[in-house]
Design an enzyme around this catalytic site. Structure first.
Site, mmCIF file in Angstrom:
data_model
loop_
_atom_site.group_PDB
_atom_site.id
_atom_site.type_symbol
_atom_site.label_atom_id
_atom_site.label_comp_id
_atom_site.label_asym_id
_atom_site.label_seq_id
_atom_site.Cartn_x
_atom_site.Cartn_y
_atom_site.Cartn_z
ATOM 1 N N GLU A 42 0.842 -1.196 0.000
ATOM 2 C CA GLU A 42 0.000 0.000 0.000
ATOM 3 C C GLU A 42 0.882 1.253 0.000
ATOM 4 O OE1 GLU A 42 -3.312 0.429 -0.443
ATOM 5 O OE2 GLU A 42 -2.532 2.459 -0.561
ATOM 6 N N CYS B 163 6.125 5.003 8.928
ATOM 7 C CA CYS B 163 6.666 4.275 7.771
ATOM 8 C C CYS B 163 8.139 4.533 7.476
ATOM 9 C CB CYS B 163 5.828 4.588 6.539
ATOM 10 S SG CYS B 163 4.155 3.933 6.676
ATOM 11 N N ASN C 236 9.658 4.082 -0.242
ATOM 12 C CA ASN C 236 9.814 4.847 1.000
ATOM 13 C C ASN C 236 11.267 5.253 1.230
ATOM 14 O OD1 ASN C 236 7.159 4.910 1.555
ATOM 15 N ND2 ASN C 236 7.197 3.522 3.303
ATOM 16 N N LYS D 270 3.226 14.854 10.733
ATOM 17 C CA LYS D 270 3.000 15.727 9.575
ATOM 18 C C LYS D 270 1.566 16.254 9.674
ATOM 19 C CE LYS D 270 1.363 12.265 6.298
ATOM 20 N NZ LYS D 270 1.462 11.708 4.968
ATOM 21 N N LEU E 144 -0.587 4.497 0.186
ATOM 22 C CA LEU E 144 -1.352 5.680 0.599
ATOM 23 C C LEU E 144 -0.565 6.541 1.590
ATOM 24 C CD1 LEU E 144 -2.442 5.230 3.752
ATOM 25 C CD2 LEU E 144 -4.088 3.770 2.626
ATOM 26 N N GLY F 283 9.380 11.668 10.170
ATOM 27 C CA GLY F 283 8.937 10.738 11.216
ATOM 28 C C GLY F 283 7.826 9.880 10.670
#
Ligand code: NAD
Length: 465
Positions: free
Chosen positions: A179, A291, A239, A352, A181, A288
């Site tokens: 995923e 993930c 990522n 965030k 998202l 941060g």
């Protein structure tokens, strides 16, 4: 067999015939009702599927049944309510019922870092065992959690060994469907994804997954089908690439301060290069969330396990750890290393904007360092106050303020850690009347240094003198 040949084979034709049966009963079970599981289940229900979300957290499931959502994610609450009321989205803690329900069994549970930085697979494998314990017919088990390369094999072996112990021979497939998202924009990301990565080793399963995702794939083909291990690696690659961009920019921001350059001007200068682009090159006080930190660590650990030294990943992580301390170091230096008794206003607790998630948030590093140095902190965040209360209920040096303005009252300085929109254009004159002195440490470069100076503020930001 050559690529393409399998599509002409009798084997594949048999599989296609089977598909028609499966298409009649495309029910879905989602294990884990957190940020990813709840969004996945809700969006799949929104397009008409019959979805059952299962979680071991009884409290969470009770809240969901009552139309309350346990996390903050814009737009999610209404969608959950509507689909639940329409009967397409249901919730349970009963694993037997959950396994019986879906042809598709999504695994969307947490994969937190283990002590050595590797992904802790205990929750994923617990779900695999539950599926194997309860399955009576063919299931497609879909790893949606972020898991290291090889996890689909481990999930497959786990299910197989339980079925063997049950003396059952039931067919199943394991798929990797990572995923991508973003918290804060999760619904939009799921409904209109940049890409849908499907890692399978069986063309029939690919077809079924394509059918499942077809409502999200109408505008143009977003499905990227690949082998399972590549799909697993793709998530970590994405990522780690984004984390690398951020750490690179933070490294440059620190250097800019030594060189008396302005990192924001540099950002425009390089972002205009189409090969580089503007996204994810904002300097700041570190990344941060649930993930990036854990995924960079886990990939580094995966590399170690196969005897490869991933030096770049190590550096990305080290730069980020250091960057989370940058704001504290600036504050400490400004106050000549004496923070005893000082009061700091802190704007932003979530890692965030548009989320209440404080996992690995830079705010935590800063507020804990300030408190350890003898100061107290008056914090405000538009959505993460409950989460902060849950984490820091024992910390009497942390005061959770009712508003951004209240956090400023009698504070020695304001520190900004999260770039929520409401912090972008405050009433600077009014702020002066609340602060002990006009002093701002800005970890997100929200304001123009020249403007702040003209307003009479001492303004200390990242990568700009
Ligand atoms: N949060 C994100 O933005 C994001 C984005 C992409 C991928 N991911 C990945 O998705 C996965 C889930 O992340 P998350 O942020 O949704 O986690 P989360 O912590 O918000 O939710 C996990 C949920 O799983 C439940 N759970 C644990 N064991 C269970 C079991 N045996 N059966 C049923 N439920 C169980 C927990 O109670 C919890 O509600 C992780 O691997 C993460 O890396 C997260």
């Amino acid at each position: 067999m050559q690529a393409g040949a399998q599509y002409k084979s009798r084997h594949y034709l048999i599989h296609l015939t089977l598909n028609i049966e499966y298409f009649k009963d495309m029910k879905i079970t989602v294990f884990g009702s957190g940020y990813v599981g709840l969004v996945t289940g809700t969006c799949l229900a929104e397009v008409g599927n019959d979805v059952l979300c299962m979680d071991i957290d009884q409290d969470k499931i009770e809240q969901l049944k009552n139309g309350k959502i346990p996390i903050y994610e814009p737009g999610l609450e209404n969608l959950v309510k509507e689909n639940h009321e329409a009967g397409r989205l249901n919730f349970t803690t009963d694993v037997g019922v959950a396994v019986k329900h879906g042809l598709f069994q999504f695994i969307a549970v947490g994969t937190p870092p283990d002590e050595d930085g590797s992904a802790d697979l205990q929750y994923v494998l617990a779900v695999a065992r539950s599926i194997a314990d309860n399955m009576e017919n063919y299931k497609i088990v879909i790893d949606k959690s972020t898991v290291p390369v090889g996890t689909a094999d481990t999930v497959r072996e786990t299910i197989k060994s339980v079925l063997t112990a049950r003396s059952q021979e039931i067919e199943f497939d394991v798929v990797s469907n990572p995923e991508f998202l973003k918290e804060g924009a999760a619904i939009d990301d799921f409904m209109k994804p940049d890409r849908i990565v499907i890692g399978t080793d069986n063309p029939r399963t690919t077809e079924l997954l394509k059918a499942l995702y077809s409502p999200f794939n109408r505008n143009h083909d977003r499905i990227i089908a690949m082998d399972i291990r590549s799909a697993e690696l793709t998530k970590y690659a994405a990522n780690s690439m984004l984390a690398t961009k951020i750490s690179f920019m933070n490294e440059l921001a620190n250097l800019a301060e030594y060189l008396d350059a302005d990192i924001e001007q540099v950002r425009h200068g390089i972002g205009s290069d189409s090969r580089i682009g503007y996204s994810f090159i904002y300097p700041g006080c570190g990344y941060g969330g649930s993930c990036f930190p854990k995924d960079v660590k886990a990939l580094e650990r995966t590399a170690q396990e196969v005897g490869y030294s991933a030096g770049l990943l190590t550096a990305v992580e080290r730069v980020n750890d250091r960057q989370k301390e940058v704001l504290f170091n600036k504050i400490n230096k400004h106050f000549n290393t004496d923070l005893t008794g000082k009061i700091f206003a802190l704007w932003g607790l979530a890692f965030k904007p548009n989320t209440d998630d404080m996992r690995d948030a830079p705010s935590r590093v800063l507020l804990e360092a300030l408190i350890n140095a003898g100061a107290s902190v008056q914090a405000y965040d538009p959505e993460a106050m409950d989460e902060a209360r849950r984490i820091y209920h024992d910390e009497d040096k942390l005061i959770l303020a009712d508003s951004a303005e209240a956090a400023l009252e009698n504070a020695d300085a304001l520190c900004i850690v999260t770039e929520w929109k409401i912090f972008w254009s405050p009433d600077f004159e009014e702020m002066k009347s609340r602060l002990k002195q006009p002093l701002i440490f800005d970890g997100r470069n929200l304001y123009e240094p020249d403007v702040m100076r003209s307003l009479g503020y001492k303004y200390i930001s990242i990568g700009r003198n």
